[in-house]
Design a protein around this motif. Sequence first.
Motif, PDB file in Angstrom:
ATOM      1  N   GLY A  51      29.115 -88.974  -2.280  1.00  0.00           N
ATOM      2  CA  GLY A  51      30.275 -89.713  -1.805  1.00  0.00           C
ATOM      3  C   GLY A  51      30.193 -90.164  -0.360  1.00  0.00           C
ATOM      4  O   GLY A  51      29.525 -89.532   0.466  1.00  0.00           O
ATOM      5  N   ASN A  52      30.930 -91.240  -0.055  1.00  0.00           N
ATOM      6  CA  ASN A  52      30.862 -91.816   1.295  1.00  0.00           C
ATOM      7  C   ASN A  52      31.804 -91.153   2.288  1.00  0.00           C
ATOM      8  O   ASN A  52      32.019 -91.672   3.390  1.00  0.00           O
ATOM      9  CB  ASN A  52      31.094 -93.321   1.260  1.00  0.00           C
ATOM     10  CG  ASN A  52      32.516 -93.704   0.876  1.00  0.00           C
ATOM     11  OD1 ASN A  52      33.261 -92.897   0.309  1.00  0.00           O
ATOM     12  ND2 ASN A  52      32.897 -94.941   1.166  1.00  0.00           N
ATOM     13  N   ALA A  53      32.354 -89.976   1.940  1.00  0.00           N
ATOM     14  CA  ALA A  53      33.074 -89.190   2.944  1.00  0.00           C
ATOM     15  C   ALA A  53      32.098 -88.412   3.821  1.00  0.00           C
ATOM     16  O   ALA A  53      32.508 -87.761   4.790  1.00  0.00           O
ATOM     17  CB  ALA A  53      34.047 -88.216   2.266  1.00  0.00           C
ATOM     18  N   PHE A  54      30.818 -88.476   3.508  1.00  0.00           N
ATOM     19  CA  PHE A  54      29.794 -87.774   4.280  1.00  0.00           C
ATOM     20  C   PHE A  54      29.833 -88.221   5.737  1.00  0.00           C
ATOM     21  O   PHE A  54      29.881 -89.412   6.048  1.00  0.00           O
ATOM     22  CB  PHE A  54      28.409 -88.055   3.698  1.00  0.00           C
ATOM     23  CG  PHE A  54      27.301 -87.330   4.396  1.00  0.00           C
ATOM     24  CD1 PHE A  54      26.973 -86.038   4.032  1.00  0.00           C
ATOM     25  CD2 PHE A  54      26.596 -87.936   5.431  1.00  0.00           C
ATOM     26  CE1 PHE A  54      25.950 -85.353   4.675  1.00  0.00           C
ATOM     27  CE2 PHE A  54      25.576 -87.263   6.091  1.00  0.00           C
ATOM     28  CZ  PHE A  54      25.256 -85.973   5.710  1.00  0.00           C
ATOM     29  N   ASN A  55      29.818 -87.236   6.657  1.00  0.00           N
ATOM     30  CA  ASN A  55      29.777 -87.525   8.088  1.00  0.00           C
ATOM     31  C   ASN A  55      29.187 -86.333   8.817  1.00  0.00           C
ATOM     32  O   ASN A  55      28.827 -85.329   8.188  1.00  0.00           O
ATOM     33  CB  ASN A  55      31.176 -87.870   8.622  1.00  0.00           C
ATOM     34  CG  ASN A  55      32.154 -86.728   8.475  1.00  0.00           C
ATOM     35  OD1 ASN A  55      32.120 -85.763   9.233  1.00  0.00           O
ATOM     36  ND2 ASN A  55      33.039 -86.810   7.485  1.00  0.00           N
ATOM     37  N   ALA A  69      36.747 -89.782   0.122  1.00  0.00           N
ATOM     38  CA  ALA A  69      35.720 -90.739  -0.271  1.00  0.00           C
ATOM     39  C   ALA A  69      36.326 -91.916  -1.032  1.00  0.00           C
ATOM     40  O   ALA A  69      37.319 -91.776  -1.752  1.00  0.00           O
ATOM     41  CB  ALA A  69      34.667 -90.050  -1.123  1.00  0.00           C
ATOM     42  N   THR A  70      35.705 -93.079  -0.883  1.00  0.00           N
ATOM     43  CA  THR A  70      36.143 -94.275  -1.617  1.00  0.00           C
ATOM     44  C   THR A  70      35.083 -94.777  -2.583  1.00  0.00           C
ATOM     45  O   THR A  70      35.343 -95.673  -3.376  1.00  0.00           O
ATOM     46  CB  THR A  70      36.505 -95.409  -0.642  1.00  0.00           C
ATOM     47  OG1 THR A  70      35.362 -95.710   0.172  1.00  0.00           O
ATOM     48  CG2 THR A  70      37.666 -94.996   0.247  1.00  0.00           C
ATOM     49  N   CYS A  71      33.851 -94.215  -2.500  1.00  0.00           N
ATOM     50  CA  CYS A  71      32.803 -94.577  -3.448  1.00  0.00           C
ATOM     51  C   CYS A  71      31.793 -93.448  -3.508  1.00  0.00           C
ATOM     52  O   CYS A  71      31.789 -92.539  -2.664  1.00  0.00           O
ATOM     53  CB  CYS A  71      32.125 -95.896  -3.065  1.00  0.00           C
ATOM     54  SG  CYS A  71      31.111 -95.840  -1.562  1.00  0.00           S
ATOM     55  N   GLN A 305      29.993 -95.070 -13.838  1.00  0.00           N
ATOM     56  CA  GLN A 305      29.787 -96.372 -13.229  1.00  0.00           C
ATOM     57  C   GLN A 305      28.317 -96.738 -13.377  1.00  0.00           C
ATOM     58  O   GLN A 305      27.459 -95.883 -13.623  1.00  0.00           O
ATOM     59  CB  GLN A 305      30.194 -96.365 -11.761  1.00  0.00           C
ATOM     60  CG  GLN A 305      29.347 -95.463 -10.870  1.00  0.00           C
ATOM     61  CD  GLN A 305      29.821 -95.470  -9.433  1.00  0.00           C
ATOM     62  OE1 GLN A 305      30.881 -95.967  -9.095  1.00  0.00           O
ATOM     63  NE2 GLN A 305      29.013 -94.907  -8.534  1.00  0.00           N
ATOM     64  N   SER A 306      28.009 -98.001 -13.229  1.00  0.00           N
ATOM     65  CA  SER A 306      26.628 -98.454 -13.375  1.00  0.00           C
ATOM     66  C   SER A 306      25.806 -98.036 -12.164  1.00  0.00           C
ATOM     67  O   SER A 306      26.328 -97.768 -11.070  1.00  0.00           O
ATOM     68  CB  SER A 306      26.583 -99.965 -13.528  1.00  0.00           C
ATOM     69  OG  SER A 306      26.963-100.595 -12.315  1.00  0.00           O
ATOM     70  N   ILE A 307      24.492 -97.987 -12.363  1.00  0.00           N
ATOM     71  CA  ILE A 307      23.584 -97.700 -11.258  1.00  0.00           C
ATOM     72  C   ILE A 307      23.734 -98.750 -10.167  1.00  0.00           C
ATOM     73  O   ILE A 307      23.707 -98.440  -8.972  1.00  0.00           O
ATOM     74  CB  ILE A 307      22.140 -97.624 -11.771  1.00  0.00           C
ATOM     75  CG1 ILE A 307      21.956 -96.341 -12.598  1.00  0.00           C
ATOM     76  CG2 ILE A 307      21.143 -97.666 -10.619  1.00  0.00           C
ATOM     77  CD1 ILE A 307      20.618 -96.244 -13.295  1.00  0.00           C
ATOM     78  N   ALA A 308      23.924-100.009 -10.568  1.00  0.00           N
ATOM     79  CA  ALA A 308      24.072-101.090  -9.594  1.00  0.00           C
ATOM     80  C   ALA A 308      25.267-100.868  -8.680  1.00  0.00           C
ATOM     81  O   ALA A 308      25.203-101.123  -7.468  1.00  0.00           O
ATOM     82  CB  ALA A 308      24.203-102.426 -10.317  1.00  0.00           C
ATOM     83  N   GLY A 310      26.622 -97.891  -7.974  1.00  0.00           N
ATOM     84  CA  GLY A 310      26.275 -96.754  -7.122  1.00  0.00           C
ATOM     85  C   GLY A 310      25.378 -97.140  -5.967  1.00  0.00           C
ATOM     86  O   GLY A 310      25.502 -96.607  -4.857  1.00  0.00           O
ATOM     87  N   ASN A 311      24.476 -98.081  -6.210  1.00  0.00           N
ATOM     88  CA  ASN A 311      23.572 -98.538  -5.160  1.00  0.00           C
ATOM     89  C   ASN A 311      24.308 -99.183  -3.985  1.00  0.00           C
ATOM     90  O   ASN A 311      23.791 -99.232  -2.867  1.00  0.00           O
ATOM     91  CB  ASN A 311      22.577 -99.556  -5.720  1.00  0.00           C
ATOM     92  CG  ASN A 311      21.481 -98.921  -6.558  1.00  0.00           C
ATOM     93  OD1 ASN A 311      21.241 -97.716  -6.484  1.00  0.00           O
ATOM     94  ND2 ASN A 311      20.811 -99.728  -7.362  1.00  0.00           N
ATOM     95  N   GLN A 312      25.504 -99.682  -4.226  1.00  0.00           N
ATOM     96  CA  GLN A 312      26.263-100.371  -3.192  1.00  0.00           C
ATOM     97  C   GLN A 312      27.001 -99.417  -2.249  1.00  0.00           C
ATOM     98  O   GLN A 312      27.487 -99.833  -1.201  1.00  0.00           O
ATOM     99  CB  GLN A 312      27.269-101.322  -3.845  1.00  0.00           C
ATOM    100  CG  GLN A 312      26.630-102.441  -4.642  1.00  0.00           C
ATOM    101  CD  GLN A 312      27.650-103.266  -5.407  1.00  0.00           C
ATOM    102  OE1 GLN A 312      28.848-103.229  -5.121  1.00  0.00           O
ATOM    103  NE2 GLN A 312      27.180-104.014  -6.395  1.00  0.00           N
ATOM    104  N   CYS A 313      27.080 -98.152  -2.621  1.00  0.00           N
ATOM    105  CA  CYS A 313      27.801 -97.168  -1.792  1.00  0.00           C
ATOM    106  C   CYS A 313      26.870 -96.644  -0.703  1.00  0.00           C
ATOM    107  O   CYS A 313      25.810 -96.077  -0.990  1.00  0.00           O
ATOM    108  CB  CYS A 313      28.299 -96.027  -2.677  1.00  0.00           C
ATOM    109  SG  CYS A 313      29.358 -94.844  -1.807  1.00  0.00           S
ATOM    110  N   THR A 314      27.252 -96.833   0.541  1.00  0.00           N
ATOM    111  CA  THR A 314      26.454 -96.363   1.676  1.00  0.00           C
ATOM    112  C   THR A 314      27.382 -95.872   2.783  1.00  0.00           C
ATOM    113  O   THR A 314      28.599 -96.055   2.712  1.00  0.00           O
ATOM    114  CB  THR A 314      25.564 -97.485   2.251  1.00  0.00           C
ATOM    115  OG1 THR A 314      26.405 -98.559   2.707  1.00  0.00           O
ATOM    116  CG2 THR A 314      24.586 -98.008   1.195  1.00  0.00           C
ATOM    117  N   VAL A 315      26.815 -95.274   3.795  1.00  0.00           N
ATOM    118  CA  VAL A 315      27.564 -94.935   5.011  1.00  0.00           C
ATOM    119  C   VAL A 315      26.754 -95.451   6.206  1.00  0.00           C
ATOM    120  O   VAL A 315      25.527 -95.586   6.123  1.00  0.00           O
ATOM    121  CB  VAL A 315      27.795 -93.417   5.162  1.00  0.00           C
ATOM    122  CG1 VAL A 315      28.702 -92.898   4.062  1.00  0.00           C
ATOM    123  CG2 VAL A 315      26.471 -92.651   5.174  1.00  0.00           C
ATOM    124  N   PRO A 316      27.424 -95.766   7.328  1.00  0.00           N
ATOM    125  CA  PRO A 316      26.694 -96.239   8.503  1.00  0.00           C
ATOM    126  C   PRO A 316      25.747 -95.166   9.039  1.00  0.00           C
ATOM    127  O   PRO A 316      26.044 -93.968   8.988  1.00  0.00           O
ATOM    128  CB  PRO A 316      27.804 -96.539   9.516  1.00  0.00           C
ATOM    129  CG  PRO A 316      29.055 -96.670   8.702  1.00  0.00           C
ATOM    130  CD  PRO A 316      28.876 -95.749   7.534  1.00  0.00           C
TER     131      PRO A 316
END
Length: 339
Positions: A51-55, A69-71, A305-308, A310-316
């Motif tokens: 998840g993109n709550a990672f920090n 997290a949002t994704c 959800q599709s792999i595609a 999931g591939n779009q979820c990132t963090v800075p």
Amino acid sequence: MHLNSLTALALVAPASALLRFGCSQLVVERTDPLVNPGVAPSPHLHQIIGGNAFNISMRPEDGDIAEKATCTTCQFSEDFSNYWTAVLFFKARNGSYHRVPQVPNIGFEGSNGGMTVYYMQDGLANYQQTSKVTAFKTGFRMLVGEANYRTKVQANRFRQITYTCLKEAGTRYPESMDFPKAPCAYGIMSNVRFPTCWDGKNLDSPDHQSHMSYPETGTFENGGPCPSSHPVRVPQLMYEVIWDTKKFNNKEDWPEDGSQPFVWSMNDSTGFGSHGDYMFGWKDDSLQRAMDSPCYVNCPTLKMQSIAVGNQCTVPTVVDEPINGWLKALPGSWGQESE
């Protein structure tokens, strides 16, 4: 387990659940909010999924990961957990380093690197998956392995952190506790299996390990009972990471003494320092529902959800340093420069 054995399991009507799913890369950098919260950069490089709550901090008082997290990079879209390991490098004969890329497992083609995650009620050899397990709770976190271990005697403390030298995509055996000594035709798989007995009280512990235990006798696979100090049986959490070492198989680039050339990002060339980190972040009671349902790999009680997607979820990226291409030293080492 060979791929054909895994496929055979899918043909047997399970009594309960075994989840197996892919998660794409979220970020690769020197952060470690479990062992080094708030520190950026952390001592060595990690590859993180989930998840993109990672920090960089993620302290328990910061709240539920699943709510923040949002994704997620994982195929089960209710899983906002974070999973991470160290990063593998190739050390060439001239002393320079190159990060080894990750490739997806069979069935998860198209994933942006990442790894395969399992949650099991019993070992893979038990077709029926019959044991009752208690899902991890909100705020739960744990670590398996020790980054500073360099001997087999030390590594024996962790019974199920291993490597597989892949002859082809479906190879699963034999496993070793140290790095393979010869070139592997398809790559190296690192296998990280977590303890399966919880004390039932603490969501974490100072060393991130003491609240967990291996079975009193034997292993999770053969149904060993949990000790009285850690009586709650939880799912077997397992990571499979495939490191694409193929382009580094030229022995002329290996050390002159013929020793294996791969090294973990914490400068471990033995392989005994392999470790894995976990922060639970499943939405509401979704993991417990899955563990109580007749699921095998896919699960009707969970959203996918599709792999595609999931591939779009990132963090800075927080740490700005070179990690790709040929490097003079491992990330975090003094005087590192790109070439």
